[in-house]
Scaffold this motif. Structure first.
Motif, PDB file in Angstrom:
ATOM      1  N   GLY A 126      37.682  38.224  33.849  1.00  0.00           N
ATOM      2  CA  GLY A 126      36.742  38.916  34.736  1.00  0.00           C
ATOM      3  C   GLY A 126      35.340  38.356  34.728  1.00  0.00           C
ATOM      4  O   GLY A 126      34.372  39.080  34.971  1.00  0.00           O
ATOM      5  N   ASN A 127      35.224  37.069  34.457  1.00  0.00           N
ATOM      6  CA  ASN A 127      33.886  36.462  34.409  1.00  0.00           C
ATOM      7  C   ASN A 127      33.448  35.865  35.744  1.00  0.00           C
ATOM      8  O   ASN A 127      32.427  35.193  35.828  1.00  0.00           O
ATOM      9  CB  ASN A 127      33.824  35.395  33.320  1.00  0.00           C
ATOM     10  N   GLY A 128      34.262  36.100  36.774  1.00  0.00           N
ATOM     11  CA  GLY A 128      33.901  35.600  38.099  1.00  0.00           C
ATOM     12  C   GLY A 128      34.358  34.187  38.356  1.00  0.00           C
ATOM     13  O   GLY A 128      34.081  33.631  39.427  1.00  0.00           O
ATOM     14  N   ILE A 129      35.050  33.583  37.378  1.00  0.00           N
ATOM     15  CA  ILE A 129      35.562  32.221  37.551  1.00  0.00           C
ATOM     16  C   ILE A 129      37.087  32.283  37.538  1.00  0.00           C
ATOM     17  O   ILE A 129      37.688  32.750  36.561  1.00  0.00           O
ATOM     18  CB  ILE A 129      35.078  31.286  36.423  1.00  0.00           C
ATOM     19  N   ALA A 130      37.693  31.834  38.630  1.00  0.00           N
ATOM     20  CA  ALA A 130      39.153  31.865  38.706  1.00  0.00           C
ATOM     21  C   ALA A 130      39.747  31.065  37.552  1.00  0.00           C
ATOM     22  O   ALA A 130      39.178  30.062  37.110  1.00  0.00           O
ATOM     23  CB  ALA A 130      39.609  31.297  40.046  1.00  0.00           C
ATOM     24  N   ASP A 131      40.913  31.526  37.073  1.00  0.00           N
ATOM     25  CA  ASP A 131      41.528  30.878  35.914  1.00  0.00           C
ATOM     26  C   ASP A 131      41.733  29.381  36.112  1.00  0.00           C
ATOM     27  O   ASP A 131      41.584  28.598  35.165  1.00  0.00           O
ATOM     28  CB  ASP A 131      42.884  31.536  35.599  1.00  0.00           C
ATOM     29  N   ASP A 151      42.631  21.447  37.650  1.00  0.00           N
ATOM     30  CA  ASP A 151      41.204  21.377  37.975  1.00  0.00           C
ATOM     31  C   ASP A 151      40.290  21.600  36.780  1.00  0.00           C
ATOM     32  O   ASP A 151      39.223  20.985  36.685  1.00  0.00           O
ATOM     33  CB  ASP A 151      40.862  22.410  39.066  1.00  0.00           C
ATOM     34  N   ASP A 152      40.680  22.505  35.877  1.00  0.00           N
ATOM     35  CA  ASP A 152      39.785  22.824  34.766  1.00  0.00           C
ATOM     36  C   ASP A 152      40.113  22.057  33.494  1.00  0.00           C
ATOM     37  O   ASP A 152      39.475  22.246  32.454  1.00  0.00           O
ATOM     38  CB  ASP A 152      39.777  24.330  34.485  1.00  0.00           C
ATOM     39  N   GLY A 153      41.138  21.198  33.546  1.00  0.00           N
ATOM     40  CA  GLY A 153      41.467  20.359  32.395  1.00  0.00           C
ATOM     41  C   GLY A 153      41.988  21.123  31.199  1.00  0.00           C
ATOM     42  O   GLY A 153      41.822  20.665  30.054  1.00  0.00           O
TER      43      GLY A 153
END
Length: 429
Positions: free
Chosen positions: A381-386, A365-367
């Motif tokens: 821990g930035n609130g965005i799943a890996d 998904d994130d390329g």
């Protein structure tokens, strides 16, 4: 001769005195078929609903004047049941202005009116006039009264209502009901809601009937309006306009709103059948062909899972796992359920990495070169799943540039760990 003249003068004087008594003491009288009819007893009563009845009788015959409210004014008889003049003869035969005359009978003048000229609330008395033409049940026989007068008739039963209903009151209510009814098919509405239309229409009819009861309907215009409203159903033209609008929105629907638009289109197709009919079955065929389902409950309707567009849902399997897309709750096989893949504010799938494949069809998904099923948690821990974060450790170096998958199989099991501390570089800031 002098005696005859004197006798005539005496008679004239007595007659004049008699007329004076008629208009200075309580009375109930009228000309019936051009002959004076006078009641020997008379009274008024008010029922629990506030309706007024004024009655006069000579012990053989009775006249009843019935009105819907205790207010001063003119009430036209002969068109509504709540405003009635009734005559009952010595044999009990009832003549009423509510009995319709036989079509063979010519009516002239009109059926008549009752006028309440004065209500004496202190002394509880009513004064007014009346005239009417009443028919028996057959509509062939009639009795007419003209020059009718009731003078200071006492109220003997019931009480004056605190707030008697007036014609003005019910006219205002009918106007408000009309506006509410007209608002249900205003030109700025996308759809005419048939249920709301029916409720408002019936409320308008009820208000018009009340208006007829309290105001009369001398020219029949109120009844004409009621008749024109019919059964309070939307017209075929209105149902068809609804269907056209629903079809337009259905054709423009997306994954995010398809279920709602499809269900809405089904509803208005059925309404078109209900209000227009479907002689050749074409509308029903279109209704039957609609598929509003999402068999795997993954948030992607079945019609959007037919990627080759051949109409066969069973031969579309994006991840090659042997399960057709419309039955597969993880279409791309990346370990992230399709229902959990990222969508925009309208519920439509997004393409996080901009590679042309929306997330639910993209196993990376994130390329960042790693399959989504290998990226769990939120390392930085930035609130965005890996699996949606192209810099998993937040060190400003993209994951794809940190040797996360040297052999390029999408599995980070061979990721480089430069300092041999057991944490691969792409997860260590």
């Amino acid at each position: 001769m002098k005696k005859l003249i004197l006798l005539a003068l005496v008679c004239l004087t007595i007659s004049s005195c008699g007329d004076e008594v008629e208009f200075s003491t309580p009375a109930f009288q009228g000309d019936r078929e051009n002959r004076l009819w006078r009641a020997e007893a008379f009274s008024a009563s008010i029922d629990a609903a506030g309706a007024l009845t004024i009655t006069g009788t000579n012990n053989l015959e009775t006249v009843n004047l019935r009105l819907p409210s205790v207010v001063e004014g003119t009430f036209v008889v002969g068109n509504v049941n709540s405003i009635e003049a009734e005559y009952i003869d010595g044999f009990g035969t009832r003549y009423s202005t509510n009995n319709s005359p036989d079509p063979s009978v010519s009516i002239y003048p009109e059926l008549g009116e009752i006028v309440i000229e004065e209500i004496d609330f202190v002394n509880r008395r009513f004064t007014g006039t009346y005239r009417f033409l009443a028919f028996d049940a057959s509509g062939l026989n009639s009795v007419g009264y003209t020059n009718g007068i009731f003078f200071r008739v006492p109220l003997v039963s019931g009480e004056f209502p605190d707030n008697p209903i007036t014609c003005v009151d019910v006219q205002e209510d009918a106007d408000m009901a009309r506006l509410a009814y007209e608002a249900t098919f205003a030109s700025d509405l996308q759809y005419i809601d048939s249920s709301v239309f029916s409720v408002a229409c019936n409320a308008y009819i009820n208000a018009l009937n009340v208006q007829r009861n309290f105001c009369g309907d001398a020219d029949g215009s109120i009844q004409d309006t009621i008749d024109a409203l019919g059964s309070c159903q939307i017209s075929c033209d209105q149902a068809t306009a609804n269907r056209i609008e629903a079809e337009t929105q259905y054709n423009a629907s997306t994954i995010g709103n398809y279920a709602m638009q499809c269900t809405q289109f089904q509803f208005y197709l059925q309404e078109q059948i209900n209000f227009c009919g479907d002689a050749n079955g074409s509308i029903q065929a279109e209704l039957d062909a609609l598929d509003c389902n999402d068999n795997d409950n993954d948030g992607v309707p079945n019609v959007f899972e037919d990627f080759n567009g051949d109409g066969d849902l069973n031969n579309d399997d994006i991840d090659g796992d042997g399960i057709a897309n419309y039955l597969d709750d993880d279409d791309d096989g990346d370990g992230v359920l399709t229902a959990s893949e990222a969508v925009d504010a309208n519920g439509n799938p997004i393409d996080t990495d901009g590679d042309g494949d929306v997330n639910y069809l993209d196993n990376d998904d994130d390329g960042d070169g790693l399959f989504s099923n290998f990226e769990t948690g939120d390392t930085d821990g930035n609130g965005i799943a890996d699996y949606l974060d192209n810099d998993d450790d937040g060190d400003s170096t993209l994951t794809i540039n940190e040797n996360a998958d040297p052999n390029g199989d999408g599995n980070p099991s061979d990721a480089v760990d430069s300092d041999s501390n057991g944490v691969p570089d792409y997860l260590q800031a």
